[in-house]
Design an enzyme around this catalytic site. Sequence first.
Site, short mmCIF file in Angstrom:
data_model
loop_
_atom_site.label_atom_id
_atom_site.label_comp_id
_atom_site.label_asym_id
_atom_site.label_seq_id
_atom_site.Cartn_x
_atom_site.Cartn_y
_atom_site.Cartn_z
N HIS A 95 21.46 3.35 32.25
CA HIS A 95 22.44 4.65 32.26
C HIS A 95 23.51 4.39 31.28
CE1 HIS A 95 23.97 8.29 33.25
NE2 HIS A 95 25.27 7.68 33.63
N GLY A 104 3.86 17.42 5.05
CA GLY A 104 4.58 18.65 4.72
C GLY A 104 5.89 18.93 5.50
N GLY A 147 0.96 -1.30 -0.01
CA GLY A 147 -0.06 0.10 -0.15
C GLY A 147 1.12 1.35 0.02
N THR A 148 0.03 2.43 0.29
CA THR A 148 0.84 3.79 0.28
C THR A 148 2.01 3.75 1.28
OG1 THR A 148 -1.29 4.72 0.05
CG2 THR A 148 0.61 6.09 1.04
P1 NAI Z 1 -2.33 16.65 8.41
O1 NAI Z 1 -3.82 16.60 8.67
O2 NAI Z 1 -1.37 16.27 9.26
O3 NAI Z 1 -1.82 18.44 8.26
C1 NAI Z 1 -2.45 18.96 7.01
C2 NAI Z 1 -2.19 20.46 7.47
O4 NAI Z 1 -2.74 21.41 6.19
C3 NAI Z 1 -3.11 21.34 8.75
O5 NAI Z 1 -1.96 21.94 9.59
C4 NAI Z 1 -3.98 22.10 8.08
O6 NAI Z 1 -4.31 23.27 8.93
C5 NAI Z 1 -3.32 22.52 6.73
N1 NAI Z 1 -4.23 23.01 5.78
C6 NAI Z 1 -5.31 22.52 5.45
N2 NAI Z 1 -5.80 23.24 4.42
C7 NAI Z 1 -5.04 24.25 3.98
C8 NAI Z 1 -4.98 25.38 3.17
N3 NAI Z 1 -5.87 25.36 2.14
N4 NAI Z 1 -3.83 26.39 3.29
C9 NAI Z 1 -2.93 26.17 4.11
N5 NAI Z 1 -2.98 25.02 5.01
C10 NAI Z 1 -4.16 24.26 4.94
O7 NAI Z 1 -2.34 16.28 6.96
P2 NAI Z 1 -1.13 15.69 6.11
O8 NAI Z 1 0.17 16.25 6.51
O9 NAI Z 1 -1.36 15.69 4.63
O10 NAI Z 1 -0.95 14.10 6.40
C11 NAI Z 1 -2.21 13.25 6.25
C12 NAI Z 1 -2.25 11.87 6.89
O11 NAI Z 1 -1.29 11.08 6.64
C13 NAI Z 1 -2.26 12.56 8.43
O12 NAI Z 1 -3.51 12.07 8.90
C14 NAI Z 1 -1.14 11.72 8.98
O13 NAI Z 1 -1.39 11.33 10.35
C15 NAI Z 1 -0.78 10.58 7.84
N6 NAI Z 1 0.71 10.59 8.01
C16 NAI Z 1 1.39 10.04 9.12
C17 NAI Z 1 2.86 10.10 9.15
C18 NAI Z 1 3.32 9.73 10.43
O14 NAI Z 1 2.63 9.07 11.06
N7 NAI Z 1 4.80 9.90 10.60
C19 NAI Z 1 3.62 10.45 8.09
C20 NAI Z 1 2.83 10.76 6.79
C21 NAI Z 1 1.41 10.86 6.98
#
Ligand code: NAI
Length: 467
Positions: free
Chosen positions: A446, A189, A43-44
Amino acid sequence: MSELTKFDVIVIGAGPGGYVGAIRAAQLGFSVACVEDRTSLGGTCLNVGCIPSKAMLESSHRYHQVQHELADHGIEVGKVSLDLKKMINRKNSVVTAITKGVEFLFKKNKITWLRGWGKVESAHSVSVQSRNGEKKTYEAKHIIIASGSVPIELPFAPFDHKLIVDSTDALEFSRVPEHLIVVGAGVIGLELGSVWSRLGARVTFIEALPNILGNTDSELSTTMLRLFQKQGITFHMESMLKSVDTKNKVIARCTGKAEGTEIVGDKILIAIGRKPAILGLGLENVGVKMEKNGWLTVDDRFRSSVPSICAIGDAVRGPMLAHKAEEEGIAVAEFLAGKHGHVNYEAIPNVVYTWPEIATVGQSEEDLKSKGIAYRTGKFNFKANGRARAVGAVDGFVKILADAQTDRLLGVHILGPMASELIAEVAVAFEFGASAEDVARSVHAHPTLAEVIKEAALDVDKRAIHS
Ligand code: NAI
């Protein structure tokens, strides 16, 4: 041997939810098929998400360290150069190794990989259209939808995958952009922005909210924002993308605080969240109900409104995390076998793989305040920890929130080196319903970074030793 057309369980989607659910179902004695249209399993997450991004984060971190951190250790290096093609090939070979591993596990567990696009035809049948157009229908007692999620697109800035890019494109740039604009300072991001910043790009964020990382405890997100700014990354907070011109360069215009600012870059990464991938699965035809935001409605055993069809992972409510999907995959298979599947949603770690890393379990201070829950706080900084000093990674802290009456852990928030690994101890503590004192009285080796967790737990009772 004639090909099977009837299975106990057909899983649609071979991401972490689907492939893990398929393996658990096979372990429990079901005959299992898994439908997957990609040319590799996983998957992704394994193909274009968690694993390749971690490979690029690791490589870019080393590139950055060699240039900026080794001199402190008395190590002189000559001219450092970047072979981006080789770095991306390494990332691809990591992906190949791990996805081939899932293929091996399918064979070992006698799971049939149905290659092609799966569509639910009825409560007990799934058609699979292969890439050469051939279509076959298979019967199943149970169908599990594990179709994952896709990036959300901005209607006025659709992905062209060259200048306006998604997270998959941002793992494969052929050269380091001079200036990368990122819309959305969420986890995707920030991780991918970090990669390209470390590799030499100027990176500018446009974020709608006043904080980065959405619902993360604001003490962490505020500190992290400052650290990113120190790394040279620019943030336009409380601003939204209004329009994009893409002739040769990207010209981004905003509303909100950055109104009137024109940001010129080479590429713009849209990372504003993901939505369930449920289009084209035929679910509406069989009456599977969904919620307003596109999640499939499921009960506490992951059954949809059509009881023979279950759904898990990003397609249903809850955080879009690979490990949440995996646990749901295991739980749904166990429910189907008449066992007691279990997912503790209170104890799901959340990790952001930036530098430093962020890892949390449980509730933030803002959550607790809004619910009127009385809590006590313990905090300890990495700069007072011997191992962190020796490693040379002293930014960050551990914050522990414990119930004021019972001392039970309510939230643990780590900003610091290797937070992704440190959080495992905390998740286990949550699973066992531990108190801050339980953690404080556990012996921690430690010198280790984990001692910061112990000291923060001691600090809940204001008896940390090294502060
Ligand atoms: P996200 O929901 O984490 O962040 C999206 C951000 O975009 C938010 O801060 C929001 O306020 C902003 N935003 C939304 N519309 C906007 C606009 N028009 N202009 C400016 N800012 C805007 O979503 P993201 O980063 O795309 O990740 C998606 C999913 O993938 C998440 O639910 C995340 O949990 C999952 N993911 C998890 C990872 C991890 O566990 N390390 C790594 C990558 C993804």
